[in-house]
Design a protein around this motif. Structure first.
Motif, PDB file in Angstrom:
ATOM      1  N   ILE A 161       0.872  -1.152   0.047  1.00  0.00           N
ATOM      2  CA  ILE A 161      -0.109   0.074   0.124  1.00  0.00           C
ATOM      3  C   ILE A 161       1.139   1.159  -0.081  1.00  0.00           C
ATOM      4  CG2 ILE A 161      -1.590   1.465   1.191  1.00  0.00           C
ATOM      5  CD1 ILE A 161      -2.890  -1.051  -0.017  1.00  0.00           C
ATOM      6  N   GLY A 162       1.837   1.263   0.876  1.00  0.00           N
ATOM      7  CA  GLY A 162       3.060   2.455   0.921  1.00  0.00           C
ATOM      8  C   GLY A 162       3.626   2.427  -0.655  1.00  0.00           C
ATOM      9  N   VAL A 163       3.875   1.773  -1.124  1.00  0.00           N
ATOM     10  CA  VAL A 163       4.372   1.620  -2.763  1.00  0.00           C
ATOM     11  C   VAL A 163       3.260   2.303  -3.556  1.00  0.00           C
ATOM     12  CG1 VAL A 163       4.922   0.443  -4.678  1.00  0.00           C
ATOM     13  CG2 VAL A 163       6.104  -0.164  -2.418  1.00  0.00           C
ATOM     14  N   ALA A 164       1.919   1.912  -3.399  1.00  0.00           N
ATOM     15  CA  ALA A 164       0.852   2.352  -4.312  1.00  0.00           C
ATOM     16  C   ALA A 164       0.650   3.963  -3.992  1.00  0.00           C
ATOM     17  CB  ALA A 164      -0.311   1.533  -3.825  1.00  0.00           C
ATOM     18  N   VAL A 165       0.825   4.242  -2.927  1.00  0.00           N
ATOM     19  CA  VAL A 165       0.681   5.809  -2.475  1.00  0.00           C
ATOM     20  C   VAL A 165       1.883   6.540  -3.184  1.00  0.00           C
ATOM     21  CG1 VAL A 165       0.609   7.458  -0.528  1.00  0.00           C
ATOM     22  CG2 VAL A 165      -0.784   5.218  -0.287  1.00  0.00           C
ATOM     23  N   THR A 166       3.117   5.976  -2.983  1.00  0.00           N
ATOM     24  CA  THR A 166       4.218   6.915  -3.506  1.00  0.00           C
ATOM     25  C   THR A 166       4.073   6.881  -5.205  1.00  0.00           C
ATOM     26  OG1 THR A 166       5.493   4.739  -3.711  1.00  0.00           O
ATOM     27  CG2 THR A 166       5.828   6.093  -1.748  1.00  0.00           C
ATOM     28  N   ARG A 167       3.585   5.740  -5.866  1.00  0.00           N
ATOM     29  CA  ARG A 167       3.224   5.854  -7.040  1.00  0.00           C
ATOM     30  C   ARG A 167       2.083   6.800  -7.566  1.00  0.00           C
ATOM     31  NH1 ARG A 167       1.914  -0.539  -8.730  1.00  0.00           N
ATOM     32  NH2 ARG A 167       4.267  -1.380  -8.390  1.00  0.00           N
ATOM     33  N   ALA A 168       1.111   7.167  -6.843  1.00  0.00           N
ATOM     34  CA  ALA A 168       0.003   8.087  -7.082  1.00  0.00           C
ATOM     35  C   ALA A 168       0.684   9.398  -6.870  1.00  0.00           C
ATOM     36  CB  ALA A 168      -1.092   7.823  -5.915  1.00  0.00           C
ATOM     37  N   HIS A 171       2.683  10.243  -9.698  1.00  0.00           N
ATOM     38  CA  HIS A 171       2.087  10.908 -10.926  1.00  0.00           C
ATOM     39  C   HIS A 171       1.635  11.881 -10.831  1.00  0.00           C
ATOM     40  CE1 HIS A 171      -0.894   9.341 -13.953  1.00  0.00           C
ATOM     41  NE2 HIS A 171      -1.823  10.376 -13.415  1.00  0.00           N
ATOM     42  N   LEU A 172       1.473  12.470  -9.698  1.00  0.00           N
ATOM     43  CA  LEU A 172       1.022  13.830  -9.584  1.00  0.00           C
ATOM     44  C   LEU A 172       2.325  14.780  -9.627  1.00  0.00           C
ATOM     45  CD1 LEU A 172      -2.107  13.215  -7.113  1.00  0.00           C
ATOM     46  CD2 LEU A 172      -2.215  13.951  -9.458  1.00  0.00           C
ATOM     47  N   GLN A 173       3.216  14.417  -9.445  1.00  0.00           N
ATOM     48  CA  GLN A 173       4.627  15.198  -9.884  1.00  0.00           C
ATOM     49  C   GLN A 173       4.978  15.668  -8.453  1.00  0.00           C
ATOM     50  OE1 GLN A 173       3.826  18.048 -12.932  1.00  0.00           O
ATOM     51  NE2 GLN A 173       4.858  16.803 -14.272  1.00  0.00           N
ATOM     52  N   ILE A 174       4.676  14.679  -7.558  1.00  0.00           N
ATOM     53  CA  ILE A 174       5.153  15.264  -5.998  1.00  0.00           C
ATOM     54  C   ILE A 174       6.235  14.057  -5.777  1.00  0.00           C
ATOM     55  CG2 ILE A 174       4.409  15.224  -3.582  1.00  0.00           C
ATOM     56  CD1 ILE A 174       1.552  15.381  -4.642  1.00  0.00           C
ATOM     57  N   GLU A 175       7.430  14.860  -5.749  1.00  0.00           N
ATOM     58  CA  GLU A 175       8.634  13.686  -5.589  1.00  0.00           C
ATOM     59  C   GLU A 175       9.065  13.685  -4.065  1.00  0.00           C
ATOM     60  OE1 GLU A 175       9.238  12.192  -7.988  1.00  0.00           O
ATOM     61  OE2 GLU A 175       8.248  13.136  -9.599  1.00  0.00           O
ATOM     62  N   GLY A 176       9.993  12.833  -3.842  1.00  0.00           N
ATOM     63  CA  GLY A 176      10.909  13.059  -2.617  1.00  0.00           C
ATOM     64  C   GLY A 176      10.089  12.287  -1.563  1.00  0.00           C
ATOM     65  N   ILE A 177       9.004  11.459  -1.760  1.00  0.00           N
ATOM     66  CA  ILE A 177       8.439  10.599  -0.531  1.00  0.00           C
ATOM     67  C   ILE A 177       9.148   9.393  -0.112  1.00  0.00           C
ATOM     68  CG2 ILE A 177       6.279   9.663  -0.160  1.00  0.00           C
ATOM     69  CD1 ILE A 177       6.130  12.796  -0.727  1.00  0.00           C
ATOM     70  N   GLU A 178       9.244   9.397   1.028  1.00  0.00           N
ATOM     71  CA  GLU A 178      10.037   8.174   1.587  1.00  0.00           C
ATOM     72  C   GLU A 178       9.174   7.379   2.362  1.00  0.00           C
ATOM     73  OE1 GLU A 178      13.007  10.073   3.856  1.00  0.00           O
ATOM     74  OE2 GLU A 178      14.604   9.879   2.001  1.00  0.00           O
ATOM     75  N   LEU A 179       9.320   6.083   2.452  1.00  0.00           N
ATOM     76  CA  LEU A 179       8.269   5.190   3.393  1.00  0.00           C
ATOM     77  C   LEU A 179       9.117   4.894   4.648  1.00  0.00           C
ATOM     78  CD1 LEU A 179       6.938   2.781   0.642  1.00  0.00           C
ATOM     79  CD2 LEU A 179       6.055   4.730   1.837  1.00  0.00           C
ATOM     80  N   GLU A 274      10.628  -1.698  -5.278  1.00  0.00           N
ATOM     81  CA  GLU A 274      10.092  -0.093  -5.322  1.00  0.00           C
ATOM     82  C   GLU A 274      10.300   0.340  -3.681  1.00  0.00           C
ATOM     83  OE1 GLU A 274       6.606   1.223  -7.927  1.00  0.00           O
ATOM     84  OE2 GLU A 274       6.553  -0.948  -7.914  1.00  0.00           O
ATOM     85  N   TRP A 275       9.951  -0.544  -2.954  1.00  0.00           N
ATOM     86  CA  TRP A 275       9.904  -0.041  -1.426  1.00  0.00           C
ATOM     87  C   TRP A 275      11.265   0.310  -1.098  1.00  0.00           C
ATOM     88  CZ3 TRP A 275      11.259  -0.244   3.541  1.00  0.00           C
ATOM     89  CH2 TRP A 275      10.191   0.295   4.421  1.00  0.00           C
ATOM     90  N   ARG A 276      12.256  -0.799  -1.390  1.00  0.00           N
ATOM     91  CA  ARG A 276      13.676  -0.403  -0.976  1.00  0.00           C
ATOM     92  C   ARG A 276      13.978   0.828  -1.416  1.00  0.00           C
ATOM     93  NH1 ARG A 276      14.769  -6.654  -1.684  1.00  0.00           N
ATOM     94  NH2 ARG A 276      14.479  -7.308   0.482  1.00  0.00           N
ATOM     95  N   ALA A 277      13.445   1.324  -2.807  1.00  0.00           N
ATOM     96  CA  ALA A 277      14.120   2.457  -3.297  1.00  0.00           C
ATOM     97  C   ALA A 277      13.761   3.614  -2.757  1.00  0.00           C
ATOM     98  CB  ALA A 277      13.811   2.312  -5.033  1.00  0.00           C
ATOM     99  N   VAL A 278      12.696   3.449  -1.901  1.00  0.00           N
ATOM    100  CA  VAL A 278      12.267   4.832  -1.317  1.00  0.00           C
ATOM    101  C   VAL A 278      12.032   4.589   0.400  1.00  0.00           C
ATOM    102  CG1 VAL A 278      10.980   5.814  -3.007  1.00  0.00           C
ATOM    103  CG2 VAL A 278       9.959   4.269  -1.407  1.00  0.00           C
ATOM    104  N   ASP A 279      13.001   3.626   0.780  1.00  0.00           N
ATOM    105  CA  ASP A 279      13.056   3.356   2.152  1.00  0.00           C
ATOM    106  C   ASP A 279      13.920   4.456   3.030  1.00  0.00           C
ATOM    107  OD1 ASP A 279      13.608   2.332   4.658  1.00  0.00           O
ATOM    108  OD2 ASP A 279      14.668   0.479   3.827  1.00  0.00           O
TER     109      ASP A 279
END
Length: 332
Positions: A161-168, A171-179, A274-279
């Motif tokens: 779910i965390g990955v899905a939210v970062t994808r969303a 998509h809206l050009q909001i960058e730099g989100i971490e999990l 994908e999760w590890r990429a934004v850990d």
């Protein structure tokens, strides 16, 4: 306090952020001007604040874009629209998770989506309150049934779910989100949102889940005083760039629904990279709290089952399935 029909009409008038005279508001609502003043004061209990200027009238301190079921539905792609059985937008609930948990226990079918403008008892992890001012953020829950999977097989769902939210958000050009393991969203070391999944069922299947997401879009400073950790919201991240809450709601569903629908087939493996990429924790010293036990070490990411890897001072690495992680002296 439940939001009244008069308050809903008042908010609809004030949502544009412009000044409205007391006379105009009184006429529109069929109230006296003194009654309008009382209605305005009642808005502060919803986390909304207004300004009144003699000769100009009243306006909300922040313009509101109220959630609209039709607009959210129009923003859904074909797959999401087909998978959602029912989409509801409520003015006020105790919490979206509690509301759908009741539906789950009453036997309602999979695929119900629920948004609320305001939560009177929003829930975070370990029973913490989730600050939920009216019309400011995203409070979303999804009821889903997994007929082929047991509780152990969906254990990594919060990471997906965390990955899905970062994808969303990307998509809206909001960058730099971490999990932050296992279920928080961060930006520049500050909490942006959280995921709360409540599961029920059998170890060998079937099972069900209520999947909750709280995402800060615009968090008024007065409401944020109740938060005990560093926080941020999309308004602060985006600066002068504006984002539509209805577009955000639809985009989140377009990324959440396929991940949830496919999870029985893919499991956590499809989302590990994908999760590890934004850990946001890997390589950081941290404390892991499990009940009364405190484990200190350095986070070394997650294993292939989505478990947290902690390296102790003696160099040993151990995997943990649950717990609360604290880093940089922040309270998780």
């Amino acid at each position: 306090m439940p939001i009244t029909d008069k308050q809903k009409k008042l908010l609809a008038l004030l949502a544009n952020g412009e000044f409205h005279s007391g006379e105009e508001l009184a006429e529109a609502l069929g109230l006296s001007r003194s009654a309008i003043w009382k209605q305005l004061n009642g808005l502060t209990e919803l986390g909304l604040h207004y300004t009144g200027i003699s000769g100009r009238g009243y306006r909300l301190d922040k313009r509101l874009e109220l959630l609209d079921q039709a607009k959210i539905t129009d923003g859904l792609d074909d797959n999401s629209r087909a998978s959602i059985l029912l989409l509801e937008v409520h003015d006020q609930l105790d919490s979206t998770n509690s509301y759908l948990s009741q539906k789950l226990h009453h036997g309602d079918a999979s695929g119900i989506v629920c948004f609320a403008e305001h939560q009177t008892a929003g829930k975070g992890r370990r029973g913490r309150d989730w600050v939920s001012p009216f019309g400011s953020n995203i409070y979303l829950s999804i009821l889903w049934r997994f007929p082929q999977s047991g509780l152990g097989e969906i254990a990594g769902l919060s990471l997906a779910i965390g990955v899905a939210v970062t994808r969303a958000l990307t998509h809206l050009q909001i960058e730099g989100i971490e999990l932050k393991w296992p279920n928080d969203l961060y930006s520049q070391g500050k909490k942006l949102g959280g995921i709360l999944i409540e599961v029920s069922g059998e170890a060998s299947g079937p099972c069900s889940a209520v999947i909750g997401l709280g995402l800060n879009v615009h968090l008024p400073a007065t409401e944020a005083e109740k938060i005990t950790q560093p926080w941020t919201d999309l308004g602060r991240i985006l600066g002068s760039k504006k984002i539509s809450r209805n577009t955000l709601a639809a985009t989140l569903l377009n990324h959440l629904i396929p991940v949830i629908a496919d999870f029985e087939k893919t499991g956590i493996a499809a989302y590990l990279d994908e999760w590890r990429a934004v850990d946001g924790l890997k390589g950081k010293p941290a404390c892991l709290y499990i009940g009364n036990q405190t484990i200190e070490g350095t986070v070394q990411g997650i294993d292939d089952k989505g478990l947290l890897l902690m390296e102790r001072a003696d160099g040993t690495v151990q995997a943990y399935a649950s717990g609360e992680v604290s880093f940089h002296n922040a309270t998780s």
